[in-house]
Enzyme design. Sequence first.
Site, PDB file in Angstrom:
ATOM      1  N   HIS A 274       0.980  -1.293  -0.077  1.00 29.66           N
ATOM      2  CA  HIS A 274      -0.026  -0.048  -0.062  1.00 29.66           C
ATOM      3  C   HIS A 274       0.805   1.285   0.124  1.00 29.66           C
ATOM      4  CE1 HIS A 274      -2.941  -2.763   1.430  1.00 29.66           C
ATOM      5  NE2 HIS A 274      -2.283  -3.300   2.235  1.00 29.66           N
TER       6      HIS A 274
HETATM    7  O1  RIB Z   1      -4.654  -0.510   5.377  1.00 26.26           O
HETATM    8  C1  RIB Z   1      -3.097  -0.330   4.912  1.00 26.26           C
HETATM    9  C2  RIB Z   1      -2.337   0.746   5.754  1.00 26.26           C
HETATM   10  O2  RIB Z   1      -2.587   0.235   6.999  1.00 26.26           O
HETATM   11  C3  RIB Z   1      -0.874   0.664   5.427  1.00 26.26           C
HETATM   12  O3  RIB Z   1      -0.485   1.988   5.528  1.00 26.26           O
HETATM   13  C4  RIB Z   1      -0.224  -0.180   6.625  1.00 26.26           C
HETATM   14  O4  RIB Z   1       0.932   0.131   6.633  1.00 26.26           O
HETATM   15  C5  RIB Z   1      -1.019   0.129   7.610  1.00 26.26           C
HETATM   16  O5  RIB Z   1      -0.651   1.349   8.257  1.00 26.26           O
END
Ligand code: RIB
Length: 349
Positions: A274
């Site tokens: 992500h």
């Molecule tokens: O949902 C994914 C996010 O939540 C990413 O930023 C991961 O690092 C967690 O913080």
Amino acid sequence: MAEPRRTRVPLIADVDTGIDDSLALLYLMASPEAELLAITCTAGNVAARQVAKNNLAWLELCDYADVEVALGAEVPIVQPLVTTEETHGPQGIGYAELPEPTRPLSSRHATEVWIDNARRRPGEITGLITGPLTNLALAVKLEPELPLLLKRIVIMGGAFNHPGNTRPTTEWNIAVDPDAAKIVFDAFSVVPEDRRPVVCALDVTERIVMTPAHIAELAEVAGSTPAEVVSPDDEPGTRSTASNPVVRHLSDAVRFYMEFHRAYDQGGFIAHMHDPFAAAVALDPSLATTRAATVDLELAGTLTRGQTVADWRGMWGRGPNADIVVDTDPDEFFRRTIERVGALARSIA
Ligand code: RIB
Ligand code: CA
């Protein structure tokens, strides 16, 4: 996909390092166009002080220029803190055991870092947020002009036409502090349309699927030996023997994340990356196809508190306040990541 733009990007990153936040930091450090002004730390995946330690450790491991690392919010604005060590490991970096950092944290609070930098360089700085929005919300409360002082923000967070990863309709960063998210999306509703927040939600980030082959390719670019094989058949917790320190620690971190994705039925022995995707978009928005919408937060729902709701068609009678990423080329993202982070790793071998 055209070659990435290489215009200089002054940037502040607010993170809850975390395994994918770690790869986002490596991506930024590996990108010559990134002018990383500061890293601010928020509680989320793990406690804020652990996040800060992880950030300092990655910076030192990569012998990166002295970047101000500042502690921010240790708890969300309203609700109690919930962390997720089961996802990112007890220290937030999976199985990686980074060398203890020697540099101190900044004496400034994260909000002061954001406000001071934005005032010094009005309209120039891109903000990247890959954790809960607590620090940015606190900063806009202290400086209501901040949305107009920043050039743009890129947020990893939310889920629109896509299931949540924390509760059925909520994504982790938003779920940790939905009140902060509401403050931020409301505050940034005033910016001109060419500077709307870019939102990298699960709809697109769950298409950024890192596999063991990607790790092997990155290790090869880094000149690491032996070949880096992260196998789903390995004993859980197997440690990398890579000769290159960045490869070794990144591999140990990502392996934990892959074991988590498999154990929690999130696509098998893979890792959704992500945050580095959001970092890549912050440096080169052309990587993302976006669609404008009005985003607001559900705060009162019994089952849906923390849901990001997108009005794509103006039903609320309010103008758009976000550019939501609706498409990208994951292969191009991984090409850039492997090329850049592999080269960074090789440079500090
Ligand atoms: O949902 C994914 C996010 O939540 C990413 O930023 C991961 O690092 C967690 O913080
Ligand atoms: Ca994160």
